[in-house]
Design an enzyme around this catalytic site. Structure first.
Site, PDB file in Angstrom:
ATOM      1  N   GLY A   1      10.050  -7.990   2.485  1.00 55.22           N
ATOM      2  CA  GLY A   1      10.297  -6.742   3.204  1.00 55.22           C
ATOM      3  C   GLY A   1       9.454  -5.602   2.650  1.00 55.22           C
TER       4      GLY A   1
ATOM      5  N   GLY B   1       0.829  -1.212   0.000  1.00 54.68           N
ATOM      6  CA  GLY B   1       0.000   0.000   0.000  1.00 54.68           C
ATOM      7  C   GLY B   1       0.859   1.256   0.000  1.00 54.68           C
ATOM      8  N   ASP B   2       1.980   1.195   0.701  1.00 53.32           N
ATOM      9  CA  ASP B   2       2.882   2.353   0.744  1.00 53.32           C
ATOM     10  C   ASP B   2       3.574   2.551  -0.600  1.00 53.32           C
ATOM     11  OD1 ASP B   2       2.218   2.523   3.443  1.00 53.32           O
ATOM     12  OD2 ASP B   2       3.854   1.179   3.999  1.00 53.32           O
TER      13      ASP B   2
HETATM   14  O1  RIB Z   1       2.633  -0.592   5.594  1.00 53.08           O
HETATM   15  C1  RIB Z   1       3.688  -1.362   6.087  1.00 53.08           C
HETATM   16  C2  RIB Z   1       4.283  -0.701   7.271  1.00 53.08           C
HETATM   17  O2  RIB Z   1       3.331  -0.665   8.302  1.00 53.08           O
HETATM   18  C3  RIB Z   1       5.479  -1.408   7.852  1.00 53.08           C
HETATM   19  O3  RIB Z   1       6.687  -0.959   7.318  1.00 53.08           O
HETATM   20  C4  RIB Z   1       5.331  -1.175   9.336  1.00 53.08           C
HETATM   21  O4  RIB Z   1       6.383  -0.439   9.852  1.00 53.08           O
HETATM   22  C5  RIB Z   1       3.997  -0.468   9.529  1.00 53.08           C
HETATM   23  O5  RIB Z   1       4.154   0.881   9.688  1.00 53.08           O
END
Ligand code: RIB
Length: 299
Positions: A287, A251-252
């Site tokens: 990761g 998602g990030d």
């Molecule tokens: O979206 C994933 C992230 O959610 C991870 O990197 C973890 O640190 C949490 O913040």
């Protein structure tokens, strides 16, 4: 500066396991990895890897993780002048379990992330005012998020709000002040209290948010792509088929890529398509930041 990410950083402690432990059960994990994570930092790194000039505003503790977190962001070319240490508190830490089906469960201990305050936005105003886009998530105090949204609005800077992790306390009046509101299905369910088991249900839940006055709603749907709603328009974007090994941080990756693409093109549809491809690629590696590619992923 292209993008200001105002948000979290965490140290990810990732255990790779066959299946999630039951209550009271002790399980052995087959592998472990420690990495730099946190939704804000992940989004900043993704955007930087794709060529955006990114300023990160975040807080670390005064522990053994702090310098490494700052150095890691800097190694991607992220401007860390507004990432600083908070005395007497720990850095954010996130124990994560990833099972054989590449699903995850994440616990966050926010630590210093709770110390990023509205006054910090004012202190950084001279730098933030030059950014073309502000990107926010929910791993820092809500008051800081609201202040950042108001700052963006008063300076004519568009704002992307990723309501992750979901927080039912989020005041949707502020979501409506953002140019883009980007939840996933689970966050949509928590924010609306409605089921999201089928695409019909997702649309219904999404529509209830739109009815509150959102400008653009983008619901990320994992392997099913994304749904974009704007006014009366509704568009589905499919995702490419990939072999997923770890969906953490996908998602990030989506948000970081969307932000970079939108800032450089101003094109919403293209930016969503690129973000889906970029996020899909990220699930093929283990990761969070370690699974993010550069522009070649989008070629
Ligand atoms: O979206 C994933 C992230 O959610 C991870 O990197 C973890 O640190 C949490 O913040």
């Amino acid at each position: 500066m292209d993008i200001a990410v105002i948000g979290s950083n965490m140290v990810d402690l990732i255990a790779y396991i066959d299946e999630m432990p039951k209550v009271g059960e002790t399980l052995e994990a087959e592998d472990f990895a420690m990495g730099c994570g946190g939704k804000g930092a992940n989004q900043a790194v993704a955007a930087a890897l794709l060529g955006a000039k990114v300023l990160m505003m975040s807080r670390v503790g005064d522990d053994m993780f702090a310098d490494n977190t700052i150095a890691n962001l800097a190694s991607y070319g992220v401007d860390t002048r507004h990432v600083s240490k908070v005395p007497g508190v720990s850095s954010g830490v996130a124990p994560i379990m990833v099972d054989k089906q590449s699903r995850n469960r994440i616990l966050i201990i926010p630590g210093a992330n709770k110390h990023l305050l509205p006054s910090d936005i004012d202190a950084a105003a001279d730098d933030l005012a030059w950014c073309k886009l502000i990107v926010l998530q929910l791993e820092i105090p809500l008051e800081t998020i609201y202040h950042a949204i108001d700052f963006g609005n008063s300076h004519g800077i568009p704002v992307v709000l990723n309501p992750a992790p979901a927080n039912s306390q989020l005041d949707l009046v502020y979501a409506c002040k953002c140019d883009f509101f980007v939840p996933n299905e689970t966050e949509l369910e928590i924010l609306t209290g409605l089921p999201v088991d089928s695409l019909d249900e997702i649309e219904l839940a999404a529509q209830t948010l739109m009815d509150k006055g959102l400008k653009n709603l983008i619901v990320t749907l994992g392997e099913r792509g994304a749904l974009h709603m704007h006014g009366n328009e509704k568009t589905y974007y499919p995702a490419p088929k990939v072999e997923a090994v770890d969906t953490t941080g996908a998602g990030d990756a989506f948000i970081g890529c969307f932000a970079q693409s939108y800032v450089s093109s101003g094109e919403i549809a293209t930016s969503i398509q690129r973000a889906i491809v970029y996020a899909s690629h990220s699930v093929t590696g283990k990761g969070t930041q370690t699974s993010y590619g550069d522009e070649s992923v989008l070629a």
